[in-house]
Scaffold this motif. Structure first.
Motif: not given
Length: 514
Positions: A22-25, A28-31, A167-169, A215-219
């Motif tokens: 959860l923390l990684a995605v 990663l999505a934000s970065f 996570l939203g922030l 990111l493609p490796w995450f669900p």
């Protein structure tokens, strides 16, 4: 029901876990997306004069025409604000993209826009084509318009309800981090030289490259997979990835409850959203908070920080370092909001942030008017600029995107983000384009407009917006039912679904009503 299969204490205990995936995605999505938005907001600030000089040189070379300062200001304002036009274009595409490709799929596919825009800006000086800068800014704006809505939507859907605020922030922290990175790299000792500004603008490709590789490796979002695609096995696989073992049964039950409450599983259109009386006040709320966050004056601060500090009397050599200092405060304030939101809630961060920004806007007006008589007032005006940034990053920077996800159920959420995104970017464009002329016409009194807007949004939050901390999407919908003149029974689903245990995770089983 799922609660019969997992004891209540176990459910609450397990659901509180912040797992590494959860923390990684989230990071990663934000970065690779949210950080680029912040970077592009601030990156044109440092090389502003070099960009104007480039436009002047190429107009003389190509057309034997020497533009005056006013025309160069218009061209530079267009360069700044075209990013918002691209953002609004991207926001219009969000609903269709997330419905067709999913949340994660949209983020991955949108990365191609960053590579195109980055290359155009990077080679603009070598090709002697100012249009490449403007077009590149527009294309990266389209990417930011898409990602600014999709990232909080994705994180809001994969997060358990007790971690949705945190996570939203995370994206708002990365927006502040992007601004800070742009300010640091724009220093004259680094890339703030005339020959380096195209490279500075094109650096957006590197975070995107990292995102594209990982990111493609995450669900995909489990809510998207179950409610919109009806893919039970993919949903369970995604929840296994994001949750600790045994934590998914009650969560899938809640998703099914939301699915049963929808009149149609088909995603609703923007027109349908605006006509739906069941979400009337939710729509009004996202309109107010998204317009308010941009018209609060924060974009004027970000786009024209150097000019504001120059007018405040800060010596020229020290302006860039003062600007970097404000960027560091942004990151710290964003982290403070992120780590306190699940403790204090959404409303206090919004109300406190907007009230503090309004007070600081008033402070800028007063201090600038008095600094001719009182020299120390220049430091008060700088402090008020810092206060506006800090107040914004603590709450108003991220909470509007978060509550856009929280106030709507699955069928309405893409259209809600389209409306919120378009208004957000339209306001962004308006401020970015007219602020230099507004400041010339009104002087320091222009900040009184921003003060009034901040106070208005704070009052709206106090009287209208409920606290959504640790509430399910169904519970939040029911909180608005009375205000929308809807009976809560209309929002309550019929029928029941139960979970059967399989390998400690659970699979769906259909049961009749008991």
């Amino acid at each position: 029901m799922a609660e019969e299969l997992l004891p209540n204490d176990d459910v609450s205990k397990i659901s509180s876990h912040l797992t590494k995936p959860l923390l990684a995605v989230a990071f990663l999505a934000s970065f690779g997306s949210s950080m680029l938005y912040g970077f592009n907001l601030a990156v044109v600030n440092s090389p502003a004069q070099y960009i104007k000089d480039f436009y002047n040189e190429t107009l003389v070379e190509s057309y034997d025409f020497t533009p005056d300062e006013e025309l160069l200001t218009v061209l530079y304002s267009l360069t700044v604000s075209i990013f918002a036009v691209g953002g609004m274009t991207g926001a219009l595409l969000v609903g269709k993209l997330v419905t067709t490709y999913g949340r994660k799929g949209t983020l991955v596919r949108a990365t191609v826009l960053v590579f195109i825009g980055g290359l155009l800006m990077g080679f603009s000086r070598a090709c002697r084509m100012p249009a490449m800068v403007i077009v590149g800014r527009f294309i990266t704006g389209v990417h930011s318009g898409i990602s600014l809505s999709v990232v909080p939507m994705y994180l809001g859907e994969i997060a358990p309800k007790n971690l949705r605020g945190f996570l939203g922030l995370v994206p708002s922290i990365h927006i502040c981090l992007g601004v800070f990175v742009a300010q640091v790299l724009g220093l004259s000792e680094l890339l703030g030289k005339e020959e380096h500004w195209p490279l500075l603008l094109s650096l957006v490709v590197f975070p995107t490259m990292v995102q594209l590789m990982l990111l493609p490796w995450f669900p995909e979002s489990p809510r998207y997979l179950l409610i919109e695609k009806g893919n039970v096995h993919a949903t369970i696989a995604a929840l296994k990835w994001y949750r600790t073992k045994g934590n998914i049964q009650a969560e899938v039950e809640e998703m099914q409850e939301e699915q049963r409450s929808l009149s149609s599983i088909e995603t609703i259109s923007v027109r349908g959203l605006l006509k739906d009386r069941c979400v009337r006040w939710q729509v009004i709320t996202i309109i107010v908070v998204n317009i308010g966050m941009q018209l609060s004056g924060i974009d004027a601060i970000w786009f024209y920080t150097n000019d504001i500090f120059n007018n405040a009397g800060i010596p020229e050599p020290y302006i860039q370092y003062t600007t970097v200092g404000t960027g560091a405060i942004e990151v710290i304030s964003g982290m403070l909001g992120c780590f306190t939101i699940e403790r204090v809630g959404r409303r206090p961060l919004m109300i406190g942030g907007f009230l503090f920004m309004g007070l600081c806007c008033l402070g800028i007006t007063v201090s600038v008017l008095l600094q001719a008589q009182l020299s120390f007032m220049r430091y008060i005006s700088v402090g008020c600029v810092v206060g506006i940034i800090a107040g914004f990053c603590i709450g108003p920077a991220g909470v509007p995107f978060l509550i856009t996800a929280e106030l709507f159920k699955q069928s309405h959420r893409p259209a809600a983000y389209t409306v919120a995104g378009c208004l957000n970017w339209l306001s962004n464009f308006t401020i970015g384009f007219i602020f230099p002329f507004l400041e010339m016409a009104m002087g320091p009194y222009c900040y009184l407009l921003f003060c009034a807007i901040c106070l208005g949004v704070a009052l709206y939050t106090i009287f209208i917006i409920p606290e959504t901390k640790s509430k399910t999407f169904m519970e939040i919908s029911q909180m608005f039912a009375s205000r929308n003149n809807i009976d809560k029974e209309e929002l309550t689903p019929n029928g029941h679904l139960k979970m059967a245990v399989m390998n400690g995770y659970g699979t769906l089983g259909q049961f009749g009503e008991r």
